[in-house]
Design a protein around this motif. Structure first.
Motif, PDB file in Angstrom:
ATOM      1  N   SER A   1     -18.037  -2.203  -4.909  1.00 26.60           N
ATOM      2  CA  SER A   1     -18.802  -3.274  -5.552  1.00 26.60           C
ATOM      3  C   SER A   1     -19.474  -2.728  -6.790  1.00 26.60           C
ATOM      4  O   SER A   1     -20.350  -1.852  -6.695  1.00 26.60           O
ATOM      5  N   LEU A   2     -19.075  -3.239  -7.958  1.00 34.21           N
ATOM      6  CA  LEU A   2     -19.719  -2.814  -9.207  1.00 34.21           C
ATOM      7  C   LEU A   2     -21.103  -3.423  -9.340  1.00 34.21           C
ATOM      8  O   LEU A   2     -21.946  -2.892 -10.077  1.00 34.21           O
ATOM      9  N   ARG A   3     -21.347  -4.523  -8.639  1.00 34.43           N
ATOM     10  CA  ARG A   3     -22.685  -5.125  -8.682  1.00 34.43           C
ATOM     11  C   ARG A   3     -23.688  -4.292  -7.880  1.00 34.43           C
ATOM     12  O   ARG A   3     -24.776  -3.973  -8.369  1.00 34.43           O
ATOM     13  N   ASP A   4     -23.299  -3.939  -6.665  1.00 33.03           N
ATOM     14  CA  ASP A   4     -24.215  -3.248  -5.758  1.00 33.03           C
ATOM     15  C   ASP A   4     -24.036  -1.736  -5.758  1.00 33.03           C
ATOM     16  O   ASP A   4     -24.813  -1.021  -5.123  1.00 33.03           O
ATOM     17  N   GLU A   5     -22.987  -1.266  -6.442  1.00 31.69           N
ATOM     18  CA  GLU A   5     -22.682   0.169  -6.513  1.00 31.69           C
ATOM     19  C   GLU A   5     -22.601   0.785  -5.113  1.00 31.69           C
ATOM     20  O   GLU A   5     -23.290   1.760  -4.787  1.00 31.69           O
ATOM     21  N   ARG A   6     -21.725   0.200  -4.307  1.00 28.48           N
ATOM     22  CA  ARG A   6     -21.518   0.707  -2.951  1.00 28.48           C
ATOM     23  C   ARG A   6     -20.132   0.295  -2.477  1.00 28.48           C
ATOM     24  O   ARG A   6     -19.537  -0.654  -3.006  1.00 28.48           O
ATOM     25  N   PRO A   7     -19.601   0.991  -1.463  1.00 26.92           N
ATOM     26  CA  PRO A   7     -18.305   0.599  -0.908  1.00 26.92           C
ATOM     27  C   PRO A   7     -18.396  -0.769  -0.221  1.00 26.92           C
ATOM     28  O   PRO A   7     -19.462  -1.158   0.267  1.00 26.92           O
ATOM     29  N   ILE A   8     -17.273  -1.448  -0.172  1.00 21.84           N
ATOM     30  CA  ILE A   8     -17.198  -2.731   0.520  1.00 21.84           C
ATOM     31  C   ILE A   8     -15.796  -2.878   1.093  1.00 21.84           C
ATOM     32  O   ILE A   8     -14.807  -2.531   0.429  1.00 21.84           O
ATOM     33  N   LEU A   9     -15.709  -3.359   2.314  1.00 18.07           N
ATOM     34  CA  LEU A   9     -14.401  -3.579   2.938  1.00 18.07           C
ATOM     35  C   LEU A   9     -13.851  -4.930   2.489  1.00 18.07           C
ATOM     36  O   LEU A   9     -14.555  -5.957   2.508  1.00 18.07           O
ATOM     37  N   VAL A  10     -12.578  -4.919   2.088  1.00 17.69           N
ATOM     38  CA  VAL A  10     -11.902  -6.094   1.560  1.00 17.69           C
ATOM     39  C   VAL A  10     -10.655  -6.344   2.417  1.00 17.69           C
ATOM     40  O   VAL A  10      -9.934  -5.397   2.749  1.00 17.69           O
ATOM     41  N   PRO A  11     -10.360  -7.592   2.803  1.00 20.27           N
ATOM     42  CA  PRO A  11      -9.112  -7.842   3.531  1.00 20.27           C
ATOM     43  C   PRO A  11      -7.911  -7.293   2.768  1.00 20.27           C
ATOM     44  O   PRO A  11      -7.778  -7.519   1.554  1.00 20.27           O
ATOM     45  N   ALA A  12      -7.054  -6.565   3.459  1.00  9.77           N
ATOM     46  CA  ALA A  12      -5.900  -5.946   2.808  1.00  9.77           C
ATOM     47  C   ALA A  12      -5.015  -6.984   2.138  1.00  9.77           C
ATOM     48  O   ALA A  12      -4.349  -6.689   1.144  1.00  9.77           O
ATOM     49  N   ARG A  13      -5.012  -8.209   2.650  1.00 11.58           N
ATOM     50  CA  ARG A  13      -4.193  -9.271   2.054  1.00 11.58           C
ATOM     51  C   ARG A  13      -4.628  -9.580   0.629  1.00 11.58           C
ATOM     52  O   ARG A  13      -3.808 -10.015  -0.189  1.00 11.58           O
ATOM     53  N   PHE A  14      -5.915  -9.349   0.297  1.00  9.62           N
ATOM     54  CA  PHE A  14      -6.387  -9.583  -1.064  1.00  9.62           C
ATOM     55  C   PHE A  14      -6.010  -8.447  -2.006  1.00  9.62           C
ATOM     56  O   PHE A  14      -6.095  -8.600  -3.224  1.00  9.62           O
ATOM     57  N   VAL A  15      -5.629  -7.307  -1.457  1.00 11.55           N
ATOM     58  CA  VAL A  15      -5.361  -6.121  -2.269  1.00 11.55           C
ATOM     59  C   VAL A  15      -3.872  -5.953  -2.515  1.00 11.55           C
ATOM     60  O   VAL A  15      -3.432  -5.747  -3.657  1.00 11.55           O
TER      61      VAL A  15
ATOM     62  N   ASN B   1       0.848  -1.185   0.000  1.00 10.49           N
ATOM     63  CA  ASN B   1       0.000   0.000   0.000  1.00 10.49           C
ATOM     64  C   ASN B   1       0.886   1.238   0.000  1.00 10.49           C
ATOM     65  O   ASN B   1       1.555   1.532   0.985  1.00 10.49           O
ATOM     66  N   ARG B   2       0.916   1.954  -1.110  1.00  8.87           N
ATOM     67  CA  ARG B   2       1.761   3.145  -1.243  1.00  8.87           C
ATOM     68  C   ARG B   2       0.918   4.416  -1.405  1.00  8.87           C
ATOM     69  O   ARG B   2       1.409   5.436  -1.885  1.00  8.87           O
ATOM     70  N   ARG B   3      -0.341   4.351  -0.999  1.00  8.72           N
ATOM     71  CA  ARG B   3      -1.232   5.493  -1.172  1.00  8.72           C
ATOM     72  C   ARG B   3      -1.314   6.379   0.061  1.00  8.72           C
ATOM     73  O   ARG B   3      -2.101   7.325   0.093  1.00  8.72           O
ATOM     74  N   GLY B   4      -0.525   6.081   1.077  1.00  8.89           N
ATOM     75  CA  GLY B   4      -0.573   6.910   2.282  1.00  8.89           C
ATOM     76  C   GLY B   4      -1.835   6.726   3.093  1.00  8.89           C
ATOM     77  O   GLY B   4      -2.273   7.643   3.783  1.00  8.89           O
ATOM     78  N   LEU B   5      -2.426   5.519   3.028  1.00 11.56           N
ATOM     79  CA  LEU B   5      -3.670   5.231   3.724  1.00 11.56           C
ATOM     80  C   LEU B   5      -3.442   4.214   4.838  1.00 11.56           C
ATOM     81  O   LEU B   5      -2.734   3.220   4.647  1.00 11.56           O
ATOM     82  N   THR B   6      -4.048   4.449   5.977  1.00 13.33           N
ATOM     83  CA  THR B   6      -4.003   3.507   7.090  1.00 13.33           C
ATOM     84  C   THR B   6      -5.228   2.608   7.032  1.00 13.33           C
ATOM     85  O   THR B   6      -6.359   3.102   7.041  1.00 13.33           O
ATOM     86  N   PRO B   7      -5.050   1.289   6.940  1.00 16.61           N
ATOM     87  CA  PRO B   7      -6.215   0.404   6.822  1.00 16.61           C
ATOM     88  C   PRO B   7      -7.109   0.443   8.059  1.00 16.61           C
ATOM     89  O   PRO B   7      -6.696   0.847   9.148  1.00 16.61           O
TER      90      PRO B   7
ATOM     91  N   ASP C   1     -12.821 -13.711  14.613  1.00 15.87           N
ATOM     92  CA  ASP C   1     -12.711 -12.877  15.813  1.00 15.87           C
ATOM     93  C   ASP C   1     -11.349 -12.198  15.932  1.00 15.87           C
ATOM     94  O   ASP C   1     -11.112 -11.471  16.901  1.00 15.87           O
ATOM     95  N   ARG C   2     -10.473 -12.428  14.976  1.00 14.19           N
ATOM     96  CA  ARG C   2      -9.127 -11.847  15.043  1.00 14.19           C
ATOM     97  C   ARG C   2      -9.083 -10.550  14.235  1.00 14.19           C
ATOM     98  O   ARG C   2      -9.415 -10.556  13.050  1.00 14.19           O
ATOM     99  N   PRO C   3      -8.668  -9.438  14.834  1.00 15.83           N
ATOM    100  CA  PRO C   3      -8.565  -8.184  14.062  1.00 15.83           C
ATOM    101  C   PRO C   3      -7.525  -8.297  12.951  1.00 15.83           C
ATOM    102  O   PRO C   3      -6.422  -8.800  13.169  1.00 15.83           O
ATOM    103  N   ILE C   4      -7.913  -7.864  11.759  1.00 14.94           N
ATOM    104  CA  ILE C   4      -7.014  -7.850  10.609  1.00 14.94           C
ATOM    105  C   ILE C   4      -7.183  -6.525   9.885  1.00 14.94           C
ATOM    106  O   ILE C   4      -8.175  -5.822  10.086  1.00 14.94           O
ATOM    107  N   PRO C   5      -6.239  -6.153   9.009  1.00 13.33           N
ATOM    108  CA  PRO C   5      -6.395  -4.909   8.237  1.00 13.33           C
ATOM    109  C   PRO C   5      -7.325  -5.091   7.046  1.00 13.33           C
ATOM    110  O   PRO C   5      -7.301  -6.121   6.372  1.00 13.33           O
ATOM    111  N   TRP C   6      -8.135  -4.059   6.778  1.00 12.40           N
ATOM    112  CA  TRP C   6      -9.090  -4.040   5.662  1.00 12.40           C
ATOM    113  C   TRP C   6      -8.928  -2.737   4.890  1.00 12.40           C
ATOM    114  O   TRP C   6      -8.578  -1.701   5.459  1.00 12.40           O
TER     115      TRP C   6
END
Length: 639
Positions: free
Chosen positions: A342-356, A283-289, A332-337
């Motif tokens: 979502s192009l299907r639902d046209e809304r934001p969605i949280l995705v595990p940072a490991r997938f990104v 992640n090089r966008r200067g964003l904190t998950p 139950d374990r905190p992870i970064p997101w």
């Protein structure tokens, strides 16, 4: 009795830095104190990449320092330019280009960096040369170039070279991270005109003004120290490069390449791929998950949609039991997101940072190893999303075909009108290979083509696979052929070089652990039996006949958003969400590029390593590939 305390001399590089600073300040005073007082910091004796400032004794002085002493050179700068960069930016770029042993010593503490007792190259004459160079660059600093520059003074030869420096997006002095927000998921997908209906890029690769000299140079290159040209290739004109990227599994050698018909276009394609991987690994966008557990997010009504990681597949229980780098997903374990869209639902969605960001991760989210699948770059966010989704479709279809063992329709390549396809076949024939192409679509109408090169004499390097997905059938065939032509010049040598290892893998698939193992394993003639569905004779059909159904529904407008909508609707109609997450690094944004990671939960993911195959456990494999899909499986041959 008097006790004396031994005086411990400073480390050699530290001592040399002090001597150089004294010498430069004397010359600065003698010249009437022009400009700021010289400050010298050492490079190569402390971890400049560490987030803990205590790891670097010069952390406070480094951003403003303009003289950086390494074991072989003095780096002057950054100087000039309209884009701001600091000495810490330079130090971070420089350290990433060091050898594996140097980086492990600095960053992992596996060995202590040591040096000679003295510094014989730091002579008064060298100090004169450094001061003269500093005065010269001070006069040029107002020349108006966009990028700041760094001048290297070689302490052995006093040779000079000046190179551009791109600001470092992870520099803690220049960038203050802010929390990731729903609006950061994806830029608006609007206004994506393209040159023609059958063109699927808004602009050509050659049209991007890439800062080539800043991307690859041995002092502060973003992607690596250099590029490599391979004149021995007889099928493409390849350009490649590499660098070490530290991730959850240590230092990884990340390679990038371009495989065009001319070295000039190959170099551009190589840089574009290198930047795509640069943006995708971390992640090089200067964003904190967002950091929270899955259950916490589900229970928070203000959080909105959340992707269930299980929908993207899991490894077998024994893999989590035996692999020390992995542990099962714990809701139950905190992870970064990170936020996606979502192009299907046209809304934001949280995705595990490991997938990104597949090169980064923390111990808490080590439930999967992701790679660059579904990551893509384009001249518009919609273009990047389209090509990322096409890659996911391509690889899902390939896995369905491979594990389903169904005979795919063969394409009669002689019916293709594209002269580039005929040229590709001729180049393969010169190397002793016949190339075949198959329609390997699963349940989606979008063309997917798998190409297979078969060595005529049955020798090592027997089989080489490649695949592509796209809207234009002939362009898709050309893309698949380009993949196999990239590998066949080198495959026979690779198989001979690793013959014993590969033979052992053929006996025990558990030894297939790396990306290269999959493709090289099928260079063994004995592995041909596992590819019988592609090798058994079958009638070839004209390409227009094979893809006739697609041609009736294929969009033919000059708006790329129409193509993206068609692909989205295909995936949604098959029961999938369609998610995109922005990855665009500042270096890409400045060049007019956009990079995304696409996620389609439920499609078969492409994994490397036999014990890390999620596809074999996913419902889609048997639903689409048939009830026998996955029975008696062998590792996929995808390169």
């Amino acid at each position: 009795m008097t006790t004396t305390t031994a005086i411990v001399p400073p480390p050699p590089l530290e001592a040399a830095s002090g001597r150089l600073q004294s010498a430069l300040r004397a010359r600065w005073a003698a010249a009437g104190r022009p400009g700021p007082e010289p400050v010298v910091v050492p490079l190569g004796a402390a971890d400049v990449l560490a987030t803990d400032a205590t790891a670097d004794p010069h952390a406070a002085a480094r951003p403003g320092a303009r003289f950086h002493l390494t074991s072989r050179a003095v780096l002057l700068g950054p100087w000039g330019g309209t884009r701001a960069a600091c000495g810490r930016c330079l130090g971070m770029r420089w350290q990433r280009l060091r050898t594996r042993s140097e980086r492990e010593a600095l960053e992992a503490g596996t060995t202590e960096p040591t040096g000679a007792a003295g510094w014989p190259v730091l002579t008064p004459h060298a100090a004169d040369a450094v001061w003269a160079a500093a005065r010269a660059v001070a006069e040029r600093a107002t020349a108006g170039e966009e990028l700041p520059r760094v001048t290297r003074v070689d302490l052995g030869t006093l040779a000079l070279v000046s190179l551009p420096l791109l600001p470092e997006p992870l520099c803690p002095h220049c960038v203050t991270p802010r929390p990731d927000r729903p609006a950061d998921g994806l830029p608006p997908l609007t206004d994506a005109p393209k040159p023609a209906p059958d063109t699927y890029r808004v602009r050509s690769a050659a049209s991007f003004a890439l800062p080539d000299a800043a991307l690859a140079n041995p002092v502060c290159g973003v992607l690596g120290a250099r590029t490599h040209l391979n004149p021995a290739s007889t099928t493409t004109a390849p350009i490649s490069g590499s660098n070490f990227v530290r991730g959850y599994a240590g230092l990884n050698d990340v390679t990038w390449s371009g495989q065009g018909d001319r070295y000039a276009i190959s170099r551009t394609l190589a840089y574009l791929e290198g930047l795509e991987r640069y943006a995708g690994t971390h992640n090089r966008r200067g964003l904190t998950p967002v950091t929270a557990s899955y259950r916490e997010l589900l229970a928070d009504p203000d959080r909105g949609a959340v992707l269930d990681p299980a929908d993207c597949g899991t490894y077998p229980p024994e893999t989590y039991r035996d692999d020390p780098l992995l542990s099962p997903f714990d809701p139950d374990r905190p992870i970064p997101w990170l936020h996606g869209w979502s192009l299907r639902d046209e809304r934001p969605i949280l995705v595990p940072a490991r997938f990104v960001h597949y090169g980064a991760g923390v111990e808490a989210d080590n439930f999967v190893f992701e790679c660059s699948n579904g990551c893509a770059t384009g001249g518009h966010p919609a273009e990047a999303v389209l090509h990322g989704l096409l890659e996911l479709v391509e690889r899902d279809a390939f896995l369905v075909a491979w594990y389903g063992r169904a005979r795919a329709p063969r394409i009669d390549l002689s019916t293709c009108r594209d002269s580039g396809i005929r040229a590709a076949l001729d180049r393969a024939a010169l190397l002793g290979y016949d190339v075949h192409a198959f329609d390997t679509r699963a349940d989606l109408a979008v063309p997917v083509v798998t190409a297979l090169a078969v060595r005529r004499d049955g020798g090592p390097g027997l089989l080489s696979f490649g695949a592509a997905a796209g809207f234009d059938p002939e362009q898709t065939v050309a893309g698949a052929l380009s993949e196999v032509l990239t590998y066949i010049p080198h495959l026979p040598f690779q198989v001979r070089e690793r013959r014993a290892e590969l033979e052992a893998m053929a006996e025990d698939f558990g030894l297939v652990r790396q990306l290269k193992d999959h493709a090289q394993l099928y260079g063994l003639p004995r592995m041909a039996r596992h590819a019988a569905a592609f090798l058994e004779p079958s009638p070839a059909r004209p390409i227009t006949e094979v893809f006739a159904d697609w041609e009736t529904v294929r969009p033919r407008t000059t708006d790329l958003l129409d193509d993206l909508a068609r692909l989205r609707d295909e995936l949604v109609g098959a029961g999938h969400d369609v998610i995109a997450v922005d990855q665009t690094a500042p270096e890409q944004r400045a060049a007019g590029l956009a990079t995304v990671a696409t996620v389609v939960p439920g499609l078969l993911p492409l994994d490397f390593g036999w014990h890390r195959q999620r596809a074999l456990r996913m419902p889609r494999l048997r639903r689409v590939g048939g009830p026998a899909a996955g029975n008696d499986p062998a590792p996929h041959p995808f390169p």
